[in-house]
Each structure stands twice: as structure tokens, then as C-alpha cells.
Scaffold this active site. Structure first.
Site, PDB file in Angstrom:
ATOM      1  N   LEU A  95      -7.474 -11.446  24.742  1.00 37.11           N
ATOM      2  CA  LEU A  95      -8.760 -12.987  24.203  1.00 37.11           C
ATOM      3  C   LEU A  95      -8.718 -13.258  25.640  1.00 37.11           C
ATOM      4  O   LEU A  95      -9.532 -13.445  25.384  1.00 37.11           O
ATOM      5  CB  LEU A  95      -7.831 -13.043  23.179  1.00 37.11           C
ATOM      6  CG  LEU A  95      -8.644 -14.472  22.965  1.00 37.11           C
ATOM      7  CD1 LEU A  95     -10.124 -14.128  22.609  1.00 37.11           C
ATOM      8  CD2 LEU A  95      -8.723 -15.109  21.500  1.00 37.11           C
ATOM      9  N   TRP A 148      13.458 -22.796  26.852  1.00 36.59           N
ATOM     10  CA  TRP A 148      12.336 -21.759  27.187  1.00 36.59           C
ATOM     11  C   TRP A 148      12.121 -21.320  27.246  1.00 36.59           C
ATOM     12  O   TRP A 148      11.485 -19.822  27.780  1.00 36.59           O
ATOM     13  CB  TRP A 148      11.809 -22.370  29.023  1.00 36.59           C
ATOM     14  CG  TRP A 148      10.821 -24.213  28.932  1.00 36.59           C
ATOM     15  CD1 TRP A 148      10.421 -24.346  27.813  1.00 36.59           C
ATOM     16  CD2 TRP A 148      10.422 -24.584  30.115  1.00 36.59           C
ATOM     17  NE1 TRP A 148       9.593 -25.765  27.763  1.00 36.59           N
ATOM     18  CE2 TRP A 148       9.768 -25.676  29.127  1.00 36.59           C
ATOM     19  CE3 TRP A 148      10.284 -24.187  31.513  1.00 36.59           C
ATOM     20  CZ2 TRP A 148       8.885 -27.159  30.414  1.00 36.59           C
ATOM     21  CZ3 TRP A 148      10.302 -24.870  31.699  1.00 36.59           C
ATOM     22  CH2 TRP A 148       9.160 -26.568  32.038  1.00 36.59           C
ATOM     23  N   ASP A 190      16.866 -29.525  37.693  1.00 36.34           N
ATOM     24  CA  ASP A 190      15.009 -29.657  36.941  1.00 36.34           C
ATOM     25  C   ASP A 190      15.862 -29.835  35.879  1.00 36.34           C
ATOM     26  O   ASP A 190      15.953 -29.429  35.157  1.00 36.34           O
ATOM     27  CB  ASP A 190      14.670 -28.906  37.385  1.00 36.34           C
ATOM     28  CG  ASP A 190      13.750 -28.917  39.171  1.00 36.34           C
ATOM     29  OD1 ASP A 190      14.017 -30.654  39.692  1.00 36.34           O
ATOM     30  OD2 ASP A 190      13.243 -28.066  39.275  1.00 36.34           O
ATOM     31  N   GLU A 241       7.638 -38.171  35.963  1.00 35.99           N
ATOM     32  CA  GLU A 241       5.821 -38.397  35.858  1.00 35.99           C
ATOM     33  C   GLU A 241       6.103 -39.974  36.308  1.00 35.99           C
ATOM     34  O   GLU A 241       7.058 -40.569  35.135  1.00 35.99           O
ATOM     35  CB  GLU A 241       5.865 -38.137  34.761  1.00 35.99           C
ATOM     36  CG  GLU A 241       3.900 -37.714  34.400  1.00 35.99           C
ATOM     37  CD  GLU A 241       3.780 -38.970  33.942  1.00 35.99           C
ATOM     38  OE1 GLU A 241       2.541 -39.347  34.597  1.00 35.99           O
ATOM     39  OE2 GLU A 241       4.142 -39.672  33.516  1.00 35.99           O
ATOM     40  N   HIS A 292      -1.743 -33.375  38.868  1.00 34.90           N
ATOM     41  CA  HIS A 292      -2.342 -32.870  38.114  1.00 34.90           C
ATOM     42  C   HIS A 292      -4.003 -33.279  38.973  1.00 34.90           C
ATOM     43  O   HIS A 292      -4.830 -32.644  38.268  1.00 34.90           O
ATOM     44  CB  HIS A 292      -2.105 -32.997  36.772  1.00 34.90           C
ATOM     45  CG  HIS A 292      -0.880 -32.263  36.848  1.00 34.90           C
ATOM     46  ND1 HIS A 292      -0.323 -33.252  36.300  1.00 34.90           N
ATOM     47  CD2 HIS A 292      -0.129 -31.280  36.796  1.00 34.90           C
ATOM     48  CE1 HIS A 292       1.178 -32.974  36.064  1.00 34.90           C
ATOM     49  NE2 HIS A 292       0.696 -31.368  35.881  1.00 34.90           N
TER      50      HIS A 292
HETATM   51  N1  GLN Z   1      11.407 -27.914  41.133  1.00 26.26           N
HETATM   52  C1  GLN Z   1      10.034 -27.652  39.955  1.00 26.26           C
HETATM   53  C2  GLN Z   1       8.696 -27.224  40.957  1.00 26.26           C
HETATM   54  O1  GLN Z   1       8.427 -28.589  42.297  1.00 26.26           O
HETATM   55  C3  GLN Z   1       9.690 -28.633  38.779  1.00 26.26           C
HETATM   56  C4  GLN Z   1       8.972 -28.036  38.389  1.00 26.26           C
HETATM   57  C5  GLN Z   1       8.458 -29.073  36.981  1.00 26.26           C
HETATM   58  O2  GLN Z   1       9.054 -29.793  36.702  1.00 26.26           O
HETATM   59  N2  GLN Z   1       7.994 -28.088  35.657  1.00 26.26           N
HETATM   60  O3  GLN Z   1       8.093 -26.729  40.552  1.00 26.26           O
END
Ligand code: GLN
Ligand code: ZN
Length: 780
Positions: free
Chosen positions: A18, A581, A619, A686, A715
Site C-alpha cells: 500500500l 521506540w 537525546d 522545539e 520542518h
Molecule cells: N540528534 C538527532 C538528530 O539531530 C535528534 C533527532 C530527534 O530529535 N528526533 O537527528
């Protein structure tokens, strides 16, 4: 006789057919008919295999081209004005426009930011997480006009399945209350929105009845969350309304992902013919059932095998559970089913050729669940002896697994058991550490950095593909990766960034990269699960005790540091993110796995430190999304997740070593205490999309440590201008002391193009220079 039932089946196709069909359609290489044909084949295969395993209640309308909430939006005709929809049925292009925006960018497929709708220049519906899964749904907008039936999808699929199966399948619908509660832009009291929807639901039920449906499954997973009395009354309004309709199939009201808890009386009291419950997530529904009994006039959908995790069920235990339930509910009124739709599982295990046999033995994907349901239903109906061979074979697998040294590693267990309270704290408090770090790093005010990754160009991807296929040697591959790394370091120096990153070119995915290197974790070849639309993820599997057999990143980071005099960041994925994850173990509590991963990471942190790395970023973008659905369970989760992060970053970590972390969101109000408790020296977050929200969190809560509120949105394809970023920094400096503020983008740059990244970073560095040169805010 108990029946067997399914709530939903994977729909992306065994080999992601798909995904390919819709992506080709988006790029103009496929016709609508091609997509329709592929979809029809996928559905047929799903019904066929369920039928083969004797499933009595086979779901339909669980299929979707993109998302089942979007399907429901179309069904209700609540298409926002901006899509210019004015016909009687939602067409495929309007459908995809709502999903992706009218001019979506094509390189967003790998972004892990969880906010892909923001990649499009034309606004799609907002995408957000489906409860506590990694699936994402499109958010209904309730200012989109009066609902009207605007899709015939459930009826078409019903007829198709009925013809194929020779019996009536069970249509699945997202329930009206859940649709409203998951939606936004409500323009009036929720009860009034509900009143608008009910006639449409009634019409659908009547049509399904006419088509021959005996049962319909209506999903109301919002019943497992904390609800107010007012919200609870919505379910009564909805189901009293639908029940009073005479021409309709029987209703199986389906819940999943948690127990009903405080909503038990509400759910059980609704005038429907069946109620589906999750008996896997915890024991709360089991206990409530024992305590409260169950209405004599309802069917109980007993979700006893896991719809969300990949472990083979212990059939003896599951049968015991079913037998216990059967003491309260007559077998004739029981459906044996998974705890949720199997949408959240990979398709089937047969495709995995490289997985270790010990590991493979203890797994069950969607297809393998069917056999479990078959055996359990038979065992419940005919007694254990009728399935003795199956039960014995199953027990043998569990007995064998207990002895597997691949699963159970004595050393890893001892190490995690010998951790003491001191292992969760750094040597000195933040104030002292930061002074020592500053003495070593000598960074300017408003230091500049990036989140880590740089554009993964076509060239990088194609080299990796070649290497994986074996068409280039290890040496060629690593030479290429080192060259790219060298280049990106030089470029960062040229534009004047202060703390550099190596670019993460050697990493496809921030979790998979580590899962490949850690013992106790496995990556799969084909175990794809839909994340949103055509995007699928392949979560690694934590199958046993986790430890680090050898350094994972040290070579690359040390090489990168050799290329520059500026500090190079060591780049790691945190324990909570690796765990959240991945598919997690069921035999030990998650905090134990998190601590095992943390210890493996701690070894990496100290090895990096030994190699001369002075800044290490760990992270944790998935920390927040692991929050339990029920608020009373959140504190415990935050407690162990914070501790695992601290475990990974404390013992043996010098005061001079600066620990960074990164999170891709700004909704901090609820968890700010936990963020602070991580005790990371610097956090980047963010911010550019939710600036006000972030700053509010810091106004309400005095935050002591360093923080880089992202100054531009990675983004968006636009190159941010310097002035805007200066202004953003100035606003930050009103709620945070200037010496705490870092300057960085709001996420990794992996999915962007070099042509945008470098001008953007240049402007960002200029913004930092400009603000350094200005008078401190507040001074006249
Ligand atoms: N260190 C990762 C990157 O820069 C962090 C990715 C993320 O925040 N999902 O891609
Ligand atoms: Zn991020």
C-alpha cells in the site's frame, strides 16, 4: 459457544504494497485504479487468512488508505472549508489533501519529529499520536460545517468481504464520542456536536443492517482515559440515541489500551449488546469484572492476547484467564480476541530470515496471533484436552526460552542489580559543574549549535544502500562517511558555529543505530508497523538483557573531534527513547530495561569522555510520549524515566563534561519538574512553533539550567531571517537569564536540503552575534 474475533488487521500490506501504491500515486506514477486494486488485494488477503484460522468475527472497514480517523472524517463529511469540498462524496484527492496538504514536500518521509503535517506548505489536518501508540491520526476539525454522510467506504468494503467470505463480516467504526473528543475547533458544547453526528451514525447503522450486518464494532477508546462527568454523559447520550434506532446491527462497544477504571459503570451501563475490554495492559479490568460481575444481556469481548506487543502468548496462562472470565460471563456470550487492533503489530514472522532462532521462537506478529486466538477459542469451548498438543508445544517454547543465555545474561542482571543511589547523581551540583565546563569550553554568550544530524542527501542514502547490499566494501563505505563528516565539520567552522556535530551520516535511525549494536536488542528486516499514512517504522525488539559488547560511537566521534579545535558533541540516543521506540519486554518491568540500556550508554559516555569529548548529547525525544494514558500513573513513569537518564549520565562523568539533551516538543508545563530533574546541563527543545507555550512554562517555573529554545522550525522549507531569530531570542531572554540561553534550530536537519540548511544556519549565527552585541534586555 464462545466466538473468536478480531478488532482490526495490519493494512499496509505484507511487503508494504500500500505504501508503494499510494506514494506512486502521489508522484503521478500510478492511477487511482492502481491504488484501488492494491488495496483490494490487501483486504482480500487479510480476510482470507483470518477465515483460514476460523475467526468468527472478521472486521471490515479497518482498512484505510491513510488513517481510519480521516476515513471517519470523510464518512461524517466534516471536511474543512480550505479543501473546497462541495460534492456529495469525498474523492481521493481531497482525502489525500487533508492528509498531506495540497503541496506536501516529498522528503519528509524519514523525519522522526512526530509532526509531519508541518512539513507541508499548504495546511493538512493536524497529525497527532493515537493514544499511547506510535500510530498517528489526523485531527478532526469541528468547525467544518454540518455533518452529512459523504463516503460509502464501509458499505463497499462490507459487500466486498461478504461476497468473499460467504458470511457477514463485522464493520468497524470510530465511535462518535471518541471522534469528538479527539477533535478540535469545536464551536459549541460537545453535546451539540454529538447531536449533529448521531443521525449520520444512525444512517450508517441502518444501511449496514440492510446490507446484512449482524454486529458492528464501535470503537470508543477514549473510555479508558480520565473523563469528567460531563464527558461521561456524552457516551450515554450517544448510545441511548443509537440504541433507540430499530433498524441496526447489534453494537459491540470496543475499548482498548487501558482499563475502564472509573468509567466502568458508565461503559457497562450503556444500552449496547456488547462491550470489548483490554485484559492485557493490566489486571484492572480483570479485577473489576470479578468484583462487579457483568450484565447478563451483553457479550463480553475478552481482549486476552496482546495487540500491541510482539511476544508469543503463553497459552496456558491465557486459557486460565479465559476460564476465570467464564465464571462471570457465560461462554456463549464471550468473544476471544486481541486486546486491540493488530494494526500495531508487524505482519508476519515468516519474512524474518536473519532473526536469531531463540528470539524468533518467542515472538508472535499479527498472523501468529490468529493461531493463538483459534487455539484459545477452541480450548475454552471444548476444554484443554482438545488443544493439548498446542498447549504443550507452546509451554515447551517458554520453558526453553527460560534457559536461553541470549535472553538472560547474568552479568547484565548483576550490574543493574548492584546500582546504588549514588549512581543517579553527578559529582557536583549544576552551578559548580557549569563553571568548570565554562572554564574548559570557553564558549561565548548565546552559544550556537545544531541538534546533530545534517542533510542525508541522495548520495549518502545510496552509499548506505550499496553497502548494505554488499556492492561496496566496508572500507569504501567508511571512507565515504568520514569524508562527508569532515566536510560538514569544515562547513560548520566556516559559518562560525560554536559547538559542532558530526552530522550522523552513518545513522539511518537514531534508535535502530544503537539497537544494532546492543546485545539484547534485535532489529528486523521486514517487521514494519504503520506510523502514519504511508510511513512505517520498524521498531527494534528488546528480547533480553541489554548490554554493550563494545563502543558504539567512539571511533566516529573521536575522528570528528580530530578535525576541529571547537568542541565536538558526542551524540547518543537516551534510554527512554530507545525503549519507547522499541517493542519492550513483558517479563520484566520497563524501568529495569531502561536501566540496563542506561548502563550500556553510560559506558559509551565515559568512553567518549576518555577520548577527549567534552560535550555529550543524550537525546530523549520520546520521553513525553511515553506518558501513561491515566494521569495517576504518570508520576511513576516520569520517576523511572528520569532516573534512567541520570543513570546514563552520572557515574564517572566529570563535572567538566557537559551533558546535553534534546526534545522535539515544547509542551513542558506538565513535565517541567521532570525535565529539570534530568539534571542535564543543557537542553535544546522545539520552540519555534509553540514559542508562547514554552515561555509560559519557564515563566511559571524557574528553570536553572542552560536551554536552547529552537530559534527556527526545521520542518519548514523557508530560510529563517536573522531579525526574526533575534526577536525570538529577545523574547526568551525576558523569561530566562541570558547566560542560560543557547542558540540552535529546533530539531535535527536530516530531512532538509543543504541549500536551505546552510543559509539558515548562517542567519542563525548572525542572530547570535547580533544579540551578543546588543545591550542586555531591560537596560536603558
Ligand atoms: N540528534 C538527532 C538528530 O539531530 C535528534 C533527532 C530527534 O530529535 N528526533 O537527528
Ligand atoms: Zn528533535
Amino acid at each position: 459457544m464462545a466466538q473468536s474475533s478480531l478488532l482490526g488487521y495490519p493494512r499496509i500490506g505484507r511487503k508494504r504494497e500500500l505504501k508503494r501504491a499510494v506514494e506512486r500515486y502521489w508522484s503521478g506514477k500510478n492511477s487511482e485504479q492502481d491504488v484501488v486494486n492494491t488495496a483490494s488485494e490487501i483486504r482480500k488477503a487479510a480476510w482470507g487468512i483470518q477465515n483460514k484460522h476460523g475467526i468468527d468475527q472478521i472486521p471490515v472497514n479497518d482498512f484505510s488508505y491513510y488513517d481510519h480517523v480521516l476515513d471517519t472524517i470523510c464518512l461524517m463529511g466534516i471536511v474543512p472549508e480550505r479543501y473546497n469540498f462541495n460534492s456529495s462524496k469525498v474523492d481521493i484527492d481531497t482525502y489525500f489533501a487533508m492528509a498531506r496538504g495540497a503541496a506536501g514536500k516529498s522528503n519528509d518521509a524519514d523525519c522522526s519529529c512526530g509532526n509531519p503535517a508541518s512539513h507541508s506548505s499548504v495546511s493538512a489536518l493536524e497529525l497527532t499520536k493515537w493514544f499511547d501508540t506510535n500510530y498517528h491520526y489526523l485531527v478532526p476539525e469541528f468547525d467544518a460545517g454540518t455533518p452529512k454522510l459523504a463516503s460509502d467506504k464501509p458499505f463497499v468494503e462490507f459487500d466486498e468481504a461478504k461476497k468473499e467470505l460467504g458470511k457477514a463480516p463485522k464493520p468497524v467504526l470510530v465511535g462518535p464520542v471518541t471522534l469528538i473528543l479527539l477533535g478540535k475547533s469545536h464551536t459549541k458544547p460537545l453535546a451539540e456536536h454529538l447531536a449533529d453526528l448521531l443521525p449520520i451514525y444512525a444512517e450508517i447503522l441502518s444501511k449496514l443492517k440492510d446490507a446484512g450486518a449482524e454486529w458492528v464494532q464501535i470503537d470508543e477508546p477514549t473510555l479508558v482515559e480520565d473523563r469528567t462527568d460531563e464527558e461521561r454523559s456524552l457516551y450515554q447520550q450517544a448510545y441511548a440515541g443509537l440504541a433507540s434506532q430499530s433498524n441496526r446491527p447489534k453494537i459491540m462497544l470496543q475499548t482498548y489500551f487501558e482499563s475502564l477504571n472509573g468509567n466502568w459503570d458508565t461503559a457497562v451501563g450503556l444500552p449496547v449488546e456488547g462491550l470489548g475490554l483490554d485484559f492485557v495492559r493490566n489486571d484492572e479490568n480483570r479485577e473489576a469484572l470479578k468484583k462487579n460481575g457483568f450484565p447478563q444481556d451483553k457479550v463480553l469481548g475478552a481482549g486476552v492476547v496482546n495487540g500491541r506487543n510482539v511476544w508469543r502468548s503463553n497459552l496456558n496462562d491465557k486459557l486460565t484467564l479465559l476460564e476465570e472470565i467464564a465464571q462471570t460471563v457465560d461462554k456463549d456470550r464471550m468473544w476471544v480476541q486481541p486486546s486491540s487492533s493488530l494494526l500495531h503489530l508487524p505482519h508476519d514472522l515468516d519474512l524474518e530470515e536473519k532473526l536469531d532462532q531463540d528470539v524468533k521462537n518467542i515472538l508472535a506478529f499479527a498472523q501468529e496471533r490468529l493461531e493463538e486466538i483459534r487455539v484459545l477459542t477452541k480450548g475454552l469451548n471444548e476444554g484443554r484436552n482438545a488443544v493439548k498438543a498446542e498447549l504443550d508445544a507452546n509451554q515447551k517454547i517458554f520453558d526453553q526460552a527460560m534457559k536461553s543465555t541470549r535472553i538472560y545474561n547474568a552479568q547484565a542482571q548483576e550490574r543493574v542489580a548492584s546500582v546504588t543511589e549514588a549512581d543517579f547523581s553527578r559529582n557536583s551540583p549544576f552551578r559548580e559543574r557549569i563553571a568548570r565546563q565554562q572554564a574548559v569550553l570557553k564558549l561565548p554568550e548565546y552559544p550556537t549549535t545544531t541538534i546533530g544530524s545534517f542533510p542525508q542527501t541522495k548520495e549518502v542514502r545510496s552509499m548506505r544502500a550499496k553497502w548494505k547490499k554488499g556492492s561496496i566494501s566496508d572500507q569504501e563505505y567508511w571512507n565515504f562517511m568520514r569524508e562527508r563528516t569532515k566536510e560538514v565539520i569544515k562547513q560548520q567552522e566556516d559559518i562560525g558555529l560554536d559547538v559542532l556535530a558530526h552530522g550522523e551520516f552513518e545513522r539511518t535511525d537514531m534508535v535502530e543505530f544503537f539497537a544494532e549494536k546492543l546485545e539484547g536488542m534485535a532489529v528486523t528486516e521486514h517487521a514494519w508497523v504503520q506510523s502514519y499514512g504511508s510511513r512505517c517504522v520498524r521498531p527494534p525488539i528488546v528480547y533480553g538483557d541489554v548490554y554493550r559488547p563494545e563502543p558504539m560511537t567512539v571511533d566516529m566521534i573521536a575522528f570528528a573531534q580530530q578535525q576541529t579545535d571547537k568542541p565536538m558533541k558526542g551524540m547518543l540516543t537516551g534510554p527512554v527513547t530507545i525503549l519507547n521506540w522499541s517493542f519492550e519486554r513483558e517479563d520484566i518491568p520497563p524501568y529495569q530495561t531502561a536501566n540496563q540500556i542506561a548502563l550500556a550508554l553510560l559506558d559509551e559516555v565515559t568512553d567518549l569522555q576518555k577520548a577527549g569529548i567534552r560535550v555529550i548529547q543524550v537525546d530523549e525525544p520520546a520521553l513525553r510520549e511515553g506518558l501513561p494514558l491515566r494521569s495517576r500513573k504518570r508520576e511513576e513513569y516520569l520517576d523511572w524515566s528520569v532516573r534512567s537518564f541520570r543513570l546514563a549520565t552520572s557515574t564517572g562523568v566529570d563535572d567538566e563534561t557537559q551533558i546535553h539533551t534534546h526534545m522535539c516538543y515544547a509542551e513542558f508545563n506538565e513535565i517541567i519538574a521532570a525535565i529539570e530533574a534530568l539534571d542535564a546541563d543543557v537542553i535544546s527543545v522545539e520552540n519555534s512553533r509553540s514559542h508562547a507555550e514554552l515561555l509560559q512554562a519557564f515563566t511559571d517555573h524557574k528553570y536553572e539550567r542552560h536551554i536552547g529554545p529552537g530559534v527556527y522550525d526545521v520542518h519548514s522549507a523557508q530560510v529563517p531571517n536573522t531579525e526574526d531569530m533575534v526577536e525570538m531570542l529577545q523574547r526568551s531572554s525576558k523569561v530566562l537569564p541570558e547566560e542560560q540561553i543557547w542558540v540552535n534550530p529546533d530539531c535535527g536537519l536530516k530531512t532538509r536540503g543543504n541549500e536551505e540548511v546552510w543559509p539558515s544556519l548562517k542567519n542563525m549565527v548572525d542572530a547570535a552575534k547580533e544579540i551578543r552585541a546588543r545591550q542586555p534586555v531591560g537596560a536603558d
